[in-house]
Motif scaffolding. Structure first.
Motif, PDB file in Angstrom:
ATOM      1  N   GLU A  51       8.208  -5.859   6.165  1.00  0.00           N
ATOM      2  CA  GLU A  51       7.638  -7.213   6.090  1.00  0.00           C
ATOM      3  C   GLU A  51       6.510  -7.264   5.065  1.00  0.00           C
ATOM      4  OE1 GLU A  51       8.396  -8.797  10.676  1.00  0.00           O
ATOM      5  OE2 GLU A  51       6.610  -7.603  10.200  1.00  0.00           O
ATOM      6  N   GLN A  52       5.725  -6.197   4.991  1.00  0.00           N
ATOM      7  CA  GLN A  52       4.633  -6.147   4.019  1.00  0.00           C
ATOM      8  C   GLN A  52       5.185  -6.117   2.598  1.00  0.00           C
ATOM      9  OE1 GLN A  52       1.302  -6.189   4.994  1.00  0.00           O
ATOM     10  NE2 GLN A  52       0.825  -6.510   2.833  1.00  0.00           N
ATOM     11  N   ASP A  53       6.228  -5.346   2.378  1.00  0.00           N
ATOM     12  CA  ASP A  53       6.832  -5.281   1.047  1.00  0.00           C
ATOM     13  C   ASP A  53       7.402  -6.636   0.635  1.00  0.00           C
ATOM     14  OD1 ASP A  53       6.250  -2.638   0.426  1.00  0.00           O
ATOM     15  OD2 ASP A  53       8.065  -1.871   1.406  1.00  0.00           O
ATOM     16  N   ALA A  54       8.016  -7.330   1.591  1.00  0.00           N
ATOM     17  CA  ALA A  54       8.576  -8.650   1.297  1.00  0.00           C
ATOM     18  C   ALA A  54       7.461  -9.637   0.951  1.00  0.00           C
ATOM     19  CB  ALA A  54       9.380  -9.148   2.494  1.00  0.00           C
ATOM     20  N   LEU A  55       6.341  -9.531   1.664  1.00  0.00           N
ATOM     21  CA  LEU A  55       5.206 -10.411   1.403  1.00  0.00           C
ATOM     22  C   LEU A  55       4.599 -10.098   0.038  1.00  0.00           C
ATOM     23  CD1 LEU A  55       3.849 -12.656   3.091  1.00  0.00           C
ATOM     24  CD2 LEU A  55       2.141 -10.974   3.786  1.00  0.00           C
TER      25      LEU A  55
END
Length: 234
Positions: A51-55
């Motif tokens: 999720e952090q990478d997507a953000l």
């Protein structure tokens, strides 16, 4: 007006997976802000690496504006040590990121009041950062760097205990009122002579009543030395 229970329920899903200290501090933050007339909602808690990478990709390799400078593993959210908040509007279903909103009408921006309460609870506020300000962000690092967290190091027991002491400070025992203290029947040779006051294992009885029941007399009191004189008849 929304009840505290209703306000709390809005954040339940986002509190899952947080470190226990962050969970306790977030719950206290919601309660303290509600007491100030500022309902809030936790909009983000634990965030996975994916999720952090997507953000992070947003505004870079994906559409949208840049919202974070942290890749996966480089945010305290990824370790359950951070939350983001927003103001919960009176309808109970909409939120606001308006940092000038003064919903409780005390001439102080609600957003800054939330940040103030967060810092009192031991959170670090992203609005105080000098480089990339993250105004909805609150985190506790326990003195650990992100590199240490990536290496699997956990907050120490002493750091956790210190954080809990800030969130739930030890209260001094409240002095008992007369109504809260226990009355005890005092008897001499089976005959009641007075109602004594039982406080912390000690029974207090008027000295004159007691000594006269025992066949003695109070013959004087020296106010200067605070001395009671008792004379026995035998």
């Amino acid at each position: 007006m929304l009840t505290l229970t209703q306000v709390k329920s809005k954040s339940t899903a986002r509190l899952s997976g947080l470190h226990p200290v962050i969970l306790a501090a977030s719950a206290a933050l919601i309660e303290r802000c509600y007491a100030r007339g500022i309902p809030i909602v936790i909009t983000q808690g634990l965030r996975t690496i994916a999720e952090q990478d997507a953000l992070y990709a947003q505004g870079r390799t994906k559409p949208g504006s840049i919202v974070t400078n942290a890749k996966g593993g480089y945010s305290y959210h990824n370790y359950g040590l951070a939350v983001d908040f927003a103001l919960l509007l009176p309808n109970g279903s909409s939120v606001s990121w308006d940092m000038k909103l003064d919903g409780n009408g005390n001439n102080i921006a609600d957003w800054l009041e939330v940040a103030e309460e967060g810092k009192r609870l031991g959170f670090e506020w992203g609005g105080d950062w000098t480089s990339f300000k993250d105004y909805p962000h609150l985190q506790m690092t326990f003195g650990l760097t992100l590199a240490q967290l990536r290496a699997g190091i956990q907050p120490s027991d002493s750091a956790v205990e210190a954080a809990y002491r800030i969130i739930t400070p030890k209260q001094e025992p409240k002095e008992q009122t007369m109504e809260e203290k226990t009355l005890a029947t005092v008897k001499v040779n089976g005959i009641k002579i007075a109602d004594g006051l039982l406080d912390k294992g000690v029974t207090y009885v008027p000295v004159r009543v007691l000594v006269e029941a025992l066949g003695a007399k109070v013959t004087g009191y020296d106010a200067l030395t605070k001395t009671v004189e008792i004379t026995c008849n035998h």
